[in-house]
Design a protein around this motif. Structure first.
Motif, short mmCIF file in Angstrom:
data_model
loop_
_atom_site.label_atom_id
_atom_site.label_comp_id
_atom_site.label_asym_id
_atom_site.label_seq_id
_atom_site.Cartn_x
_atom_site.Cartn_y
_atom_site.Cartn_z
N GLN A 163 0.83 -1.20 0.00
CA GLN A 163 0.00 0.00 0.00
C GLN A 163 0.87 1.27 0.00
O GLN A 163 1.64 1.50 0.94
N PRO A 164 0.75 2.10 -1.02
CA PRO A 164 1.49 3.37 -0.99
C PRO A 164 0.93 4.30 0.09
O PRO A 164 -0.29 4.38 0.30
N VAL A 165 1.85 4.98 0.75
CA VAL A 165 1.47 5.92 1.80
C VAL A 165 2.22 7.24 1.56
O VAL A 165 3.42 7.23 1.29
N SER A 179 -0.85 9.43 5.14
CA SER A 179 -2.17 9.07 4.63
C SER A 179 -1.99 8.29 3.34
O SER A 179 -1.08 8.57 2.56
N SER A 180 -2.86 7.33 3.11
CA SER A 180 -2.83 6.62 1.83
C SER A 180 -3.65 7.35 0.78
O SER A 180 -3.63 6.98 -0.40
N LEU A 181 -4.39 8.38 1.19
CA LEU A 181 -5.24 9.15 0.27
C LEU A 181 -6.01 8.19 -0.64
O LEU A 181 -6.63 7.27 -0.14
N GLY A 182 -5.94 8.41 -1.95
CA GLY A 182 -6.68 7.54 -2.85
C GLY A 182 -5.80 6.51 -3.53
O GLY A 182 -6.18 5.97 -4.57
N PRO A 220 -2.26 18.46 4.30
CA PRO A 220 -2.13 17.49 5.38
C PRO A 220 -2.60 18.04 6.73
O PRO A 220 -2.94 17.26 7.62
N ALA A 221 -2.65 19.36 6.88
CA ALA A 221 -3.10 19.92 8.16
C ALA A 221 -4.61 19.77 8.34
O ALA A 221 -5.09 19.51 9.43
N THR A 222 -5.35 19.92 7.24
CA THR A 222 -6.82 19.85 7.32
C THR A 222 -7.38 18.58 6.68
O THR A 222 -8.55 18.30 6.82
N ASP A 223 -6.53 17.86 5.96
CA ASP A 223 -6.89 16.67 5.18
C ASP A 223 -7.81 17.02 4.01
O ASP A 223 -8.42 16.13 3.41
#
Lengths: 375, 184
Positions: A163-165, A179-182, A220-223
């Protein structure tokens, strides 16, 4: 006992004649790629990190301790906050005429406004400020690291299994967010893979990445996440002031259209074969008009001008000093063994040497470009 | 840091190119394409040469370049559409295959596998790499290698079964324990 598959593969392979290879051609092409790569890797995403970095050190003297104060080895914070030029040789980081040792070989590096973040040959990501021991903050691809930065933020790719992170360090606080986001398991590491998960750039508080959705701006602060274009058929080289330097492929013709704009497919077309680094206001783009032909493009007019420095057989440019001054290296043959000069240049004018013979490629000189100098 | 030594690189090419060419050929199924693939992989190896340090590393690096480049090229260039159509034996001959016919069927089936499955099978059973070495060459996890090999062998076995071809795909000691062999 062998099986049908083994028999088949050996039978088929054994019928093959010797390959007709031209080693001289391979070496020539390899050398050409090395030169192109040295230009390319010094471009992506470092403009803000080296912003004002290569204004001559004397221009920043007032910001730094002077005279006897410097004899007591003041911390490096002032030099980093003033964005003075940084490079590494082996495990030694050079800044402002002084050095500190980070205890392991620097393989790739970026410069922030509080220190450096680097990878070692094993792919461990380290944060170092010149005060105290470096701190391990993550891990990434060992041979093909890619660090991107702006101000105190540094972003890179990690893996949890398949899994990319996406990882982002705020070096001013030491906090790392992941976060792995999408991204989905199995996406590749590298830009030339078919479906990679990548960090393209950091621009102010946003990290520009590629995940399964396409080009995404992530805070990344608020996602908060903004999808700027669908996956496939594009390459992003840099983002500055919200403007994205990118190429879009046209498979039907084999052509690529290069633009600088707020989203994929938007903005002015520039005649770039390759793009490296945008100026802080997004007006100028350092790149190549043809392979190995360095140029500066004006994104507001779509025009270009050569950017080769006189007196060198090859010059590469990796970031911006201010809105119309940029920084680079002057190199002469043989490229691996001839000492490199650090240059500062103005758009439409010439270049000056600001640090002479800082080392050679074979010495292991690493400049803050976020990638390996020599893959 | 080691220097990029063209003479040492040329020595490596002379010693290992034939074997690497064979592996490339099994992955792409076309001799000329395999040569192009090998030339590209060797160019990448030359660029990486100073960090490879010894010939064993260079060979592993080249094999990885062949594998990842083959997979990438396949996706980008739609090789299935561009490659010359190979002769596919008539299904009516399935009742009296000789060894050549069986090999033709199997070769065609191998080349029609998805590229990652084909690469995993070539690396595991022709190059005789371990699962970990195959994963490194493919740039993926060991679990992915297992699943790719499993899927590829299942497809091949199923196709051979459809045509009533007898014989084991692999030596018994190499056959994955969780892959059931069904004899039609």
């Amino acid at each position: 006992m062998t099986g049908l598959l083994n028999d088949l593969m050996h039978d088929r392979a054994d019928t093959l004649g010797a390959p007709d290879l031209d080693v001289a051609t391979i070496v020539r092409e390899g050398d050409r790629r090395l030169m192109r790569r040295r230009t390319a890797v010094v471009g992506g995403g470092v403009a803000a990190a080296v912003l004002t970095a290569v204004a001559l050190p004397t221009a920043f003297q007032s910001a730094l301790p002077s005279g006897d104060d410097r004899a007591v080895d003041p911390p490096f914070a002032a030099a980093f906050s003033a964005h003075l030029p940084v490079y590494a040789l082996g495990s030694t980081v050079h800044v402002d005429g002084r050095t500190f040792d980070v205890g392991r070989e620097v393989f790739s590096m970026v410069q922030t406004d509080t220190g450096v973040v680097f990878t070692d040959p094993d792919g461990t990501v380290w944060s170092a400020t010149g005060s105290g021991e470096p701190v391990a903050v993550g891990s990434t691809h060992a041979r093909h690291p890619r660090l991107e930065t702006d101000a105190s933020l540094v972003a890179w790719m990690e893996r949890e299994g398949d899994q990319p992170v996406y990882a982002v360090l705020d070096q001013s606080s030491g906090e790392v967010r992941r976060s792995s986001l999408g991204a989905v398991p199995g996406m590749g590491w590298l830009r030339d893979e078919a479906d990679p998960a990548l960090v393209y750039a950091v621009d102010r508080q946003e990290v520009y990445v590629r995940d399964a959705r396409g080009l995404v701006a992530w805070n990344p602060a608020t996602d908060e996440q903004r999808v700027l274009g669908e996956a496939g058929g594009f390459t992003v080289d840099d983002v500055q002031a919200g403007l994205v330097a990118h190429g879009i492929d046209h498979p039907e013709t084999g052509e690529t259209t290069y633009r600088v704009g707020p989203a994929l497919g938007e903005g002015n077309v520039v005649p770039a074969w390759n793009g490296f680094a945008l100026s802080p206001d997004g007006r100028y783009l350092l790149g190549e008009s043809d392979p190995d032909e360095a140029a500066v493009f004006d994104a507001t007019t779509g025009t270009s001008q050569d950017a080769m420095a006189e007196g060198y057989s090859f010059s590469v440019f990796y970031g911006w000093v201010d809105e119309d001054s940029y920084v680079g290296l002057g190199m002469n043959k043989p490229y691996d063994t001839t000492p490199i000069d650090l240059l500062s240049c103005d758009v439409g004018a010439g270049c000056t040497v600001i640090a002479e013979a800082i080392g050679t490629i074979d010495d292991g000189v690493v400049i803050p470009i976020g990638e390996s100098m020599d893959e | 840091m080691a220097r990029r030594d063209p003479a040492a690189f040329a020595e490596f090419v002379a010693a290992r190119s034939a074997a690497l060419h064979r592996s490339a050929y099994l992955m792409v199924g076309d001799a000329q394409l395999a040569q192009d693939l090998l030339q590209e992989a060797l160019t990448k190896t030359y660029v990486a040469w100073p960090r490879l340090r010894d010939p064993a590393n260079a060979e592993a690096y080249t094999r990885k370049a062949i594998t990842t480049t083959a997979i990438t090229w396949f996706r980008r260039k739609s090789w299935l559409g561009e490659r010359p159509t190979e002769h596919v034996p008539d299904a009516g001959r399935a009742g009296h295959e000789d060894e050549v016919t069986r090999h033709d069927w199997l070769w065609t089936a191998l080349q029609e596998l998805p590229p990652r499955q084909r690469a995993a099978i070539v690396l595991r059973f022709y190059e005789d790499l371990t699962e970990a070495q195959t994963a490194d060459a493919m740039g993926c996890a060991v679990g992915t290698v297992k699943s790719q090999v499993h899927a590829g062998l299942r497809t091949l076995r199923g196709l051979l079964g459809e045509h009533g071809v007898d014989g084991d795909l692999l030596p018994a000691e190499l056959f994955p324990a969780d892959l059931k062999v069904v004899t039609p």
